[in-house]
Design a protein around this motif. Structure first.
Motif, PDB file in Angstrom:
ATOM      1  N   VAL A  58    -103.332  -1.734  20.769  1.00  0.00           N
ATOM      2  CA  VAL A  58    -102.811  -0.359  20.756  1.00  0.00           C
ATOM      3  C   VAL A  58    -103.487   0.385  19.607  1.00  0.00           C
ATOM      4  N   VAL A  59    -104.320   1.357  19.967  1.00  0.00           N
ATOM      5  CA  VAL A  59    -104.959   2.195  18.946  1.00  0.00           C
ATOM      6  C   VAL A  59    -103.854   2.975  18.249  1.00  0.00           C
ATOM      7  N   LEU A  65     -95.679   3.101  17.360  1.00  0.00           N
ATOM      8  CA  LEU A  65     -94.411   2.382  17.239  1.00  0.00           C
ATOM      9  C   LEU A  65     -93.423   3.151  16.367  1.00  0.00           C
ATOM     10  N   ASN A  66     -93.863   3.668  15.248  1.00  0.00           N
ATOM     11  CA  ASN A  66     -92.959   4.412  14.363  1.00  0.00           C
ATOM     12  C   ASN A  66     -92.409   5.671  15.023  1.00  0.00           C
ATOM     13  N   THR A 102    -100.320  16.622  19.918  1.00  0.00           N
ATOM     14  CA  THR A 102    -100.103  16.455  21.357  1.00  0.00           C
ATOM     15  C   THR A 102    -100.115  14.984  21.735  1.00  0.00           C
ATOM     16  N   TYR A 103    -100.934  14.209  21.045  1.00  0.00           N
ATOM     17  CA  TYR A 103    -101.006  12.772  21.315  1.00  0.00           C
ATOM     18  C   TYR A 103    -100.806  12.003  20.018  1.00  0.00           C
ATOM     19  N   VAL A 104    -100.147  10.869  20.134  1.00  0.00           N
ATOM     20  CA  VAL A 104    -100.093   9.925  19.020  1.00  0.00           C
ATOM     21  C   VAL A 104    -100.999   8.796  19.450  1.00  0.00           C
ATOM     22  N   ALA A 105    -101.958   8.519  18.632  1.00  0.00           N
ATOM     23  CA  ALA A 105    -103.129   7.698  18.884  1.00  0.00           C
ATOM     24  C   ALA A 105    -104.158   8.626  19.515  1.00  0.00           C
ATOM     25  N   VAL A 106    -104.944   8.141  20.417  1.00  0.00           N
ATOM     26  CA  VAL A 106    -106.030   8.921  20.992  1.00  0.00           C
ATOM     27  C   VAL A 106    -105.694   9.237  22.444  1.00  0.00           C
ATOM     28  N   GLY A 107    -105.741  10.511  22.810  1.00  0.00           N
ATOM     29  CA  GLY A 107    -105.322  10.946  24.134  1.00  0.00           C
ATOM     30  C   GLY A 107    -106.074  10.343  25.294  1.00  0.00           C
TER      31      GLY A 107
END
Length: 107
Positions: free
Chosen positions: A87-88, A94-95, A31-36
């Protein structure tokens, strides 16, 4: 009758044109990329792909079958400008955006 058949055909094309699952294809089925609860991050679902800069500032990159390349490019630029220290999950964020842009925005 011919108009109804044409309308149905156009509707069928529109539905089949939207076949991308953004969550699966660009967010590793997360649902999230990194931490929501950390910003910025990507918020992903089957039918949308959003870059959340802050709790009240978002850039829609896709909603349903519509992709927003100007927003996508701006989001990519924002992540690059912030860099890995701000950016965590920088590389993953980015990818994901670059993969999406390669398909829809040719960036």
């Amino acid at each position: 009758m011919k108009q109804i058949a044409i309308g149905f055909f156009v509707m069928l094309i529109a539905v089949s044109a939207y076949a991308d699952d953004y969550k699966k294809n660009y967010c590793g089925n997360n649902t999230y990329v990194a931490v929501g609860d950390k910003y910025p991050h990507l918020h992903c679902d089957k039918s949308f792909f959003v870059y959340s800069e802050a709790s009240n500032k978002h850039k829609d990159m896709a909603q349903g079958g519509t992709q927003y390349c100007e927003n996508t490019r701006a989001a990519i630029d924002d992540v690059k400008a912030r860099g890995p220290s701000k950016v965590v999950g920088y590389e993953a964020v980015l990818n994901s955006m670059l993969s999406f842009a390669r398909v829809y925005c040719k960036k």
